[in-house]
Design an enzyme around this catalytic site. Structure first.
Site: not given
Length: 552
Positions: A78, A121, A191, A467
């Site tokens: 992403d 995802k 992340c 996000s």
């Protein structure tokens, strides 16, 4: 064993010949055949170590008497896909992931599944597949990235996105930005904040589909490899015990996940993915039920972007087991839910303790209510989602003029050009599941505003999504979306919008008679290929943006 359908009997000699072409021996034909679905790739930092995780899983399966077979599926980063056409493909990839695993697992009569995801995802897509296939399954992710250090300050991916706004506002030099981009993401892994990937990896534990600490062991810790071996060993036992996802993914398990979601202040995207996984289990997660749970469950953690802690800090503080054990003692979870350990949720965590009460504040919560909220009103009759744990106190109530944009690109340009002012309510529409299509995640505009110091005076509203790294009064998943003629399609530039996050409403302050006389804005973005197929089949965000059959 299910795999007997492809291995046993005289009539399956042709099948066995193909297994033997793979190097199988007769001794393997009578053992459980375990599929390992891996999203390993060389384009996603969270996935670059999955080959090592997979090898550890294979070792575990063989130690317990199973036969591992690895196959691949796709993934989208992403962060790399952000703020360009690529982001339109992120949420649709969830469907491809689920479909591809279902196809391979069913076609080859696997006895069990190990799901090896890491990023946004992929985790929910794999869980959706596990629910559909409904054979003994377990999740083992690749683990979280460590936080970065830049000039003595702890940093992460969201720091870099926000720094872009700071550079544009003249608050940071390009040289300082370069130092940050070189140090903010120092290792492989998902992340490092409580962004979407880590949210879903943590909630996999709570749902009962992963072993304890799956959500928090950093990617670079050897503990991650040990957990992978244990997961491989455990899936063979799950096959022998015939414990399937349908035994684990119950309504109570999903309600537990929602409750822990509230306690952790997870990504708003978790309220897109949990309903989608539940849909595969014939369980409905009602938005009103989410608010009921939020009213009871305290917000006990503030991880980035809401605070300065990261996943590694949560792990060292006791991880998800410590949070779950504390919530069970407060009577906020169903402790009897079955998990992949073969034990109940309570049995999994009863020895877990909080080791740092600054990171996990069970006795001194940040808020008496949960970190996420569902807002309703005439602008979002079917609901909208906000990560209230990441909203500044002064933005919990806000009234301002609408600044209306029909795409993320339009609003990003306006922010760069300094056209957004304190007090504005930025409306970004036609970015929903159908309108986008693909429901883009919009970190760039929110991070740019934060970097410019406007996150405490500007609200954002969208039928798209934000996000997990977003902070501020960013309200997403507005339903019905503009492409379906929802009220957001009727908003005009300058209309007053009122937001009250504590009281959970969002209203367009335009007289009803005037609204009746307005015509909705209509925008249909031309797309080809899979996005065109997706647009025809996808449902609304408030139902998880699940993919129904294509309508003629």
């Amino acid at each position: 064993m299910k795999s007997d359908a492809a291995k046993c009997g005289v009539e399956k000699a042709p099948h066995r010949s193909l297994f033997k072409a793979l190097g199988f021996i007769d001794e393997e034909m009578n053992k459980p055949l375990i599929g390992i679905a891996s999203s390993y790739s060389e384009i996603i930092p969270g996935h670059m170590n999955l080959d090592k995780i997979v090898q550890a899983v294979k070792d575990g399966i063989r130690m317990s008497g199973g036969v591992p077979v690895v196959f691949g599926t796709i993934g989208v980063c992403d962060g790399i896909a952000m703020n360009h056409t690529g982001m339109s493909y992120s949420l649709p990839s969830r469907q491809i992931i689920a479909d591809s695993i279902e196809l391979v697992a069913k076609a080859h009569a696997f006895d069990g599944l190990v799901l090896v995801p890491n990023c946004d995802k992929v985790v929910p897509g794999m869980l959706m597949a596990a629910a559909r296939v409904d054979i003994p399954s377990i999740v083992i992710s690749g683990g979280a990235m460590l936080a970065g250090k830049t000039n003595g300050k702890t940093t992460d991916l969201s720091s870099v996105f926000e720094a872009v706004g700071a550079v544009n506002a003249g608050k940071m030099t390009e040289e300082e930005l370069c130092d940050l981009e070189n140090s903010a993401c120092p290792t492989c892994g998902s992340c490092s904040g409580m962004f979407t990937a880590n949210s879903m990896n943590c909630l996999s534990e709570v749902l009962g589909m992963a072993l304890p600490y799956n959500g928090t062991i950093p990617a670079v810790f050897s503990d991650r490899l040990r957990l992978a071996k244990k997961s491989g060993m455990r899936v063979v036992e799950l096959v022998k015990e015939d414990i399937k996802p349908s035994d684990i993914l119950t309504e109570d398990a999903f309600m537990n996940a929602v409750a822990v979601d509230m306690a952790l202040g997870c990504s708003t995207n978790s309220l897109l993915h949990l309903p989608a996984i539940a849909y595969e289990c014939d369980v409905e997660i009602n938005f009103d039920k989410i608010n009921e749970i939020s009213e009871k469950v305290p917000d006990v953690c503030k991880l980035s972007p809401a605070g300065h802690h990261h996943i590694e800090d949560l792990h060292m503080a006791g991880g998800i087991p410590a949070v779950v054990n504390g919530l069970i003692k407060k009577g906020l979870l169903n402790e009897s839910c079955l998990t992949v350990t073969g034990k109940t949720l309570k049995e999994n965590v009863e020895k877990a303790v909080v080791k740092n009460s600054d990171v996990i504040r069970l006795d001194n919560p940040y808020s008496a209510t949960g970190g996420l909220a569902i807002l309703r009103g005439n602008l979002a009759p079917d609901g909208a989602v906000v990560k209230k744990a990441a909203v500044a106190p002064e933005m919990m109530k806000h009234k301002g003029p609408a600044r209306v944009f029909d795409s993320e690109e339009e609003v990003s340009k306006a922010i760069r050009e300094g056209k957004i002012n304190p007090g504005d309510v930025v409306v970004i529409r036609f970015e929903g599941p159908k309108g986008g299509p693909g429901m883009k995640e919009m970190l760039s505009p929110t991070a740019a505003l934060a970097g410019m110091g406007l996150d405490k005076s500007v609200a954002l509203i969208t039928d798209g999504r934000f996000s997990g790294a977003t902070r501020g009064a960013s309200i997403g998943h507005v339903s019905p979306e503009a492409a379906e003629g929802g009220p957001i399609a009727y908003v005009h530039e300058g209309d007053l919008i009122e937001i009250d996050i504590e009281n959970k409403y969002i209203n367009l302050l335009v007289p009803e008679e005037e609204l009746k006389n307005r015509k909705p804005k209509v925008v249909e973005k031309p797309v080809k290929g899979y996005l065109n197929v997706y647009r025809k089949g996808v449902s609304s965000a408030n139902t998880g943006a699940v993919f129904h059959s294509i309508k003629e």
